[in-house]
Design an enzyme around this catalytic site. Structure first.
Site, PDB file in Angstrom:
ATOM      1  CB  THR A  96      -0.948  -0.013   1.222  1.00 54.75           C
ATOM      2  OG1 THR A  96      -1.668  -1.239   1.217  1.00 54.75           O
ATOM      3  CG2 THR A  96      -1.925   1.135   1.181  1.00 54.75           C
ATOM      4  CE  LYS A 105      10.155  15.404  20.506  1.00 54.03           C
ATOM      5  NZ  LYS A 105      10.284  16.554  19.606  1.00 54.03           N
ATOM      6  NE  ARG A 135      -2.100   0.046   5.907  1.00 51.28           N
ATOM      7  CZ  ARG A 135      -1.832  -1.087   5.265  1.00 51.28           C
ATOM      8  NH1 ARG A 135      -0.831  -1.850   5.670  1.00 51.28           N
ATOM      9  NH2 ARG A 135      -2.542  -1.446   4.228  1.00 51.28           N
TER      10      ARG A 135
END
Lengths: 147, 296
Positions: free
Chosen positions: B49, B76, B97
């Site tokens: 993909t 973070k 994704r």
């Protein structure tokens, strides 16, 4: 027999499934800081069912869109609007077609359950069959699983 | 326009994308959006993909910035929506994704740039479904009346969720073959039956007789608590040469890849195997999708 003070103006929610009265108050956002009389009566004997809860809230007429959210917790509850100590309106709750920001998606893998997801409002839509689709993960759930 | 779920697309829109994919394949290399910049935000691993999107982007003349979750500010503690808002400020297109279902929809809510879903958890993988349709169209020239058998872990494979929806939309006859406990979500089957009036057959035995398309997917071992159980199911559901006795001569076997034992290696060398061609079709289809979101 236990007697609960009548309210002059406000809302009485009757026929709440036994044990769900507190959840109804939470759903309506009625907490300890609410300035007027609030009564939660649990395990009241009922003709229709063995037991029920009743909630009395003085000082507000709970609006329809909010009232219908009660249906998620207790679909058979009835709403009585009290004006000048008389029942001015009485109706049964109805499951709303859309739920915005009040329900939590039961799918643990839905982004809305990710603690780090950020800023969003949950939205569920119903096809009118008592089942709701999460607008994010697209999964469908019975109304009872949403609250 | 965003492409988040195959359910957001109408039949005419899908048809337009498929026609455009054909053109893209013929004119591969056309640099029609050269002033634009895109971001490929893959929060979880991907080979086909991601690479096919990056190839499609490059062939359209778009520059892209890449993103690696583990090296980003997510570490973070930056929230997902803040990350998207920041990237949105830099680019004209976001391809995402993420392992969480609904993440692409949430990204589309906060971003002004078009968002294309490259797979969100077990939910949707719309661009895979579009490239599957494009492959089937190229191979068979039609969808209506085709006999398509979807085989494997139909509960967890997002590809299959999207595919059963579009195949129903286009009038294919669908058979769902899955091991017990890995059946497709009943709500989805109910939804497509009601919406498109299709008949869907469910079985747990692989049967290729009369099939035009066999679409296999992998058993998702990571979803099993017992690896031995996963391995046993995979062995039982592997497509072997002996399963293909009685198959139509022009049967096409498709697979979203990676395949990890669901199809005998021997089958790779037969004319039935169309999965590498299918994977290749990812580029023109994704070019067409990107072009479509820019134009709408």
């Amino acid at each position: 027999m236990l007697k609960v003070e009548m309210i002059e103006n406000g809302t009485v929610i009757d026929h709440i499934e036994a044990g769900k009265g507190k959840k109804v108050l939470d759903l309506l956002g009625i907490g300890t800081d609410y300035p007027y009389l609030v009564a939660l009566v649990m395990n009241v004997s009922s003709k229709k069912k063995e037991k029920k809860d009743i909630v009395k809230i003085a000082g507000i007429y709970v609006k329809d869109d909010l009232v219908n959210k009660v249906a998620l917790v207790s679909p058979n509850a009835t709403i009585n609007i009290i004006k000048n100590s008389k029942v001015a309106d009485k109706h049964q709750v109805k499951l709303p077609m859309e739920l915005k920001s009040i329900a939590k998606c039961p799918n643990p893998n839905c982004i809305t359950n990710d603690l780090n997801a950020g800023d969003f409002k949950t939205i569920f839509n119903s096809g009118g069959n008592g089942r709701y689709k999460c607008s994010f993960c697209e999964r469908v759930f019975p109304h009872s699983e949403l609250i | 326009m965003d492409i988040i779920s195959i359910k957001d697309l109408k039949k005419e829109q899908i048809e337009e994308i498929l026609i455009s994919a054909e053109k893209m394949e013929k004119n591969i290399g056309c640099e029609m959006h050269s002033a634009k910049v895109g971001a490929t935000l893959f929060f979880e691993p991907s080979t086909r993909t991601k690479l096919s999107f990056q190839t499609a982007i490059s062939r359209l003349g778009i520059k892209y910035i890449d993103f690696f979750g583990e090296w980003s500010s997510l570490k973070k503690g930056e929230s997902f929506t803040d990350t998207i808002k920041n990237v949105d400020g830099y680019v004209d297109l976001i391809i995402i994704r993420h392992s969480k279902e609904g993440s692409a929809r949430l990204a589309a809510e906060v971003a002004e740039a078009p968002v294309i879903n490259g797979g969100d958890g077990g939910n949707q993988h719309p661009t895979q479904s579009l490239l599957d349709l494009y492959t089937i169209k190229k191979l068979k020239g039609k969808f209506k009346g085709l006999n398509v058998n979807l085989i494997g872990d139909l509960k967890h494979a997002r590809t299959m969720q999207s595919l059963v929806y579009v195949l129903s939309m286009f009038g294919a006859n669908i058979t769902l073959t899955s091991p017990h406990g890995l059946e497709m979500n009943k709500d989805l089957i109910g939804e497509v039956k009601q919406k498109f009036g299709v008949k869907i057959e469910e079985t747990s035995q692989i049967d290729v007789e009369g099939m035009d398309i066999l679409y296999a997917c992998r058993i998702q071992k990571e979803r099993f608590s017992d690896p031995y159980e996963a391995m046993s199911i995979q062995k039982k559901f592997a497509i072997k040469m002996e399963n293909l006795k009685g198959a139509k001569d022009d049967l096409a076997i498709l697979h979203p890849l990676p395949k990890v034992g669901e199809i005998d290696l021997e089958i790779d060398h037969t004319p039935y195997a169309k999965y590498f061609e299918q994977s290749k079709n990812g580029v023109p289809t994704r070019m067409a999708i990107i072009d479509y979101v820019f134009r709408h």
